[in-house]
Scaffold this active site. Structure first.
Site, mmCIF file in Angstrom:
data_model
loop_
_atom_site.group_PDB
_atom_site.id
_atom_site.type_symbol
_atom_site.label_atom_id
_atom_site.label_comp_id
_atom_site.label_asym_id
_atom_site.label_seq_id
_atom_site.Cartn_x
_atom_site.Cartn_y
_atom_site.Cartn_z
ATOM 1 N N HIS A 59 -57.973 0.260 40.202
ATOM 2 C CA HIS A 59 -58.387 1.214 41.244
ATOM 3 C C HIS A 59 -59.383 0.426 42.077
ATOM 4 C CE1 HIS A 59 -56.627 4.255 38.643
ATOM 5 N NE2 HIS A 59 -57.404 3.852 37.668
ATOM 6 N N HIS A 208 -50.337 10.716 37.682
ATOM 7 C CA HIS A 208 -51.669 10.226 37.288
ATOM 8 C C HIS A 208 -51.898 10.237 35.783
ATOM 9 C CE1 HIS A 208 -56.015 10.462 36.412
ATOM 10 N NE2 HIS A 208 -56.134 9.638 37.435
ATOM 11 N N HIS A 268 -53.506 2.435 29.003
ATOM 12 C CA HIS A 268 -54.450 2.666 27.899
ATOM 13 C C HIS A 268 -53.715 2.947 26.582
ATOM 14 C CE1 HIS A 268 -57.419 2.533 30.994
ATOM 15 N NE2 HIS A 268 -57.031 3.669 31.541
ATOM 16 N N ASP A 319 -58.551 -2.298 35.935
ATOM 17 C CA ASP A 319 -58.827 -0.865 36.014
ATOM 18 C C ASP A 319 -60.013 -0.521 36.923
ATOM 19 O OD1 ASP A 319 -59.041 1.830 35.588
ATOM 20 O OD2 ASP A 319 -59.022 1.758 33.416
#
Ligand code: NGQ
Ligand code: ZN
Length: 452
Positions: A59, A208, A268, A319
């Site tokens: 991100h 998401h 994850h 991330d």
């Protein structure tokens, strides 16, 4: 511009290490490889060449918060309190800000040895939550940052519709992310158009998380494009909420309803049972591991030793970009296992295998798969000329060879020398060729954002 030819003292090829390697490029791809070759005048030279690593989860905008969320709060900090801070931060970002921050993040990725990024992109709308006149305004800014820095882009436009399992309405803090399905399809189309001019860009999809989509929505989104990336089972509370809602754990819930195969990247997947873990491995999905962020956010430790023993595919991601360092992601992945299992060389796999080199090769394969650009285990004819060189004379690499170079890179702080993307040198002696202007603009952007 002529197609550059590169020459290295050593290189990792798909079938192993070679010496005095000449790499001809054509239109961004490796056109020919000669070993035991003499360099010619005009060749760009480097020490030890290896393919650049894919960064499968980023991100970019969160780079601008790095180091600013490390102060103790009133009643115990957690992933969820960090997220509140992140939501307040994201509320103020303009398209110009996003481009400036993403360019800085992508530049740092290249400087650390990542040559492609999977940008899990959810900051779609204006600060009031309304779509921009061009729904792909922000996606275009991410693409512009990729173009400015030269990094390969796999854009993963996020579908985000709910705030909790069971289709709960989104919160105020999520207004810049949310779409209905029709809006998402338009956004996806506009995004593909916005990236059409970017060579070798890939556009996938990213529901998401199971918190943010319903089953029906997920079905439609997963059919729209691939690769398919989803955040899953990162926090224990997320697992508990999923159990309370459905009676199943997140990964199990997904596996029971979808063919979670090699099109999927489970980002994850920290909290998995043995059965969930095996099903990820055997169905060929990629585990998207982000060890630095998972440590920073207090997520937990993915059972990497068992997963790799089962043949599971993985790649690494930066991330939250609290730290951008390809080698550190691999190092921390192994160290998490060492610390919890009180053992050494846990992820080496077999006797005599070099841990850092093994992790590097696996992260190349898994990361390439997850980003829609299959990768060989070394430089190969026909592959993108995306490579990294290490300075062979540096003390970290001196007096060793082969896989020990990668172990020194991963564990001993061995630095990077140059980086080429599509055959063009974008990092020279550790510094991105556009560092001056990109970092200056980033500095101004940060100064303005943090003054508020
Ligand atoms: C994100 N990041 O989308 O940026 C998330 C936090 C959420 C990580 N999960 C938000 N590391 O998961 O709701
Ligand atoms: Zn994430």
């Amino acid at each position: 511009m002529a197609d550059p030819t590169l020459w290295f003292e050593h290189a990792l090829l798909a079938d192993g290490w070679a010496t005095r390697v000449r790499v001809e490029t054509s239109a961004g791809f490796v056109a020919a490889i000669q070993v035991d070759a003499e360099p010619k005048a005009g060749d760009e030279r480097g020490g030890i060449a290896v393919p650049g690593l894919p960064n499968l989860h980023s991100h970019a905008f969160q780079r601008a918060m790095a180091g600013l969320t490390e102060v103790g709060g009133p009643q115990g900090d957690s992933f969820w309190t960090w997220r509140e801070v992140m939501y307040r931060f994201v509320a103020q970002l303009s398209p110009d800000d996003v481009q400036a921050i993403a360019a800085q993040a992508f530049l740092e990725m290249l400087e650390s040895g990542f040559t492609r990024v999977g940008e899990f992109h959810y900051l779609h709308h204006d600060s009031d939550g309304r779509p921009y006149a061009d729904p792909a305004e922000m996606a275009g800014r991410i693409a512009a940052a990729a173009e400015e820095t030269g990094i390969g882009l796999t854009l993963l436009p996020v579908f985000y519709a709910h705030s909790a399992f069971g289709g709960a309405a989104p919160t105020e803090g999520q207004r810049r992310f949310v779409s209905d399905l029709g809006g998402y399809v338009r956004l996806h189309e506009a995004t593909r158009a916005a990236l059409a001019g970017l060579p070798d860009a890939v556009v996938g999809v990213a529901p998401h998380s199971l918190r943010a989509v319903t089953e029906d929505e997920l079905r439609l989104v997963a059919d729209l494009a691939q690769p398919i990336h989803i955040h899953i089972a990162e926090q224990v509370r997320e697992v508990d909420d999923c159990l309370a809602w459905s009676g199943a754990r997140p990964v199990e819930w997904l596996q029971d309803r979808f063919a979670v195969d090699d099109r999927w990247c489970l980002v994850h997947a920290t909290h998995v049972t043995e059965r969930e873990r095996r099903r990820i491995a055997t169905r060929g999905a990629v585990a998207g591991l982000c060890p630095v962020t998972e440590a920073n956010l207090g997520d937990g430790v993915f059972p990497a030793a068992r997963y790799l023993a089962e043949g599971g595919a993985f790649g690494v991601g930066s991330d939250s970009n609290v730290r951008i360092d390809a080698a550190e992601e691999l190092r921390l992945l192994e160290y998490g296992q060492r610390l919890t299992r009180r053992a050494r060389n846990v992820l080496a796999g077999e006797q005599g295998a070099a841990t850092g080199a093994t992790l590097y090769r696996k992260a190349l394969a898994g990361g390439g798969q997850a980003l829609g650009v299959p990768q060989a285990a070394g430089l190969a004819v026909g592959a993108a000329a995306d490579l990294v060189s290490l300075p062979v004379d540096h003390e970290a690499y001196a007096a060793r060879s082969g896989d020990a170079w990668l172990d020194s890179r991963v564990f001993a702080g061995g630095p990077l020398e140059h980086v080429w993307r599509r055959g063009r040198r974008v990092v020279a002696d550790g510094r991105h060729v556009a560092r001056g202007p990109v970092s200056a603009r980033y500095g101004q952007t940060l100064a303005r954002l943090l003054r508020r």
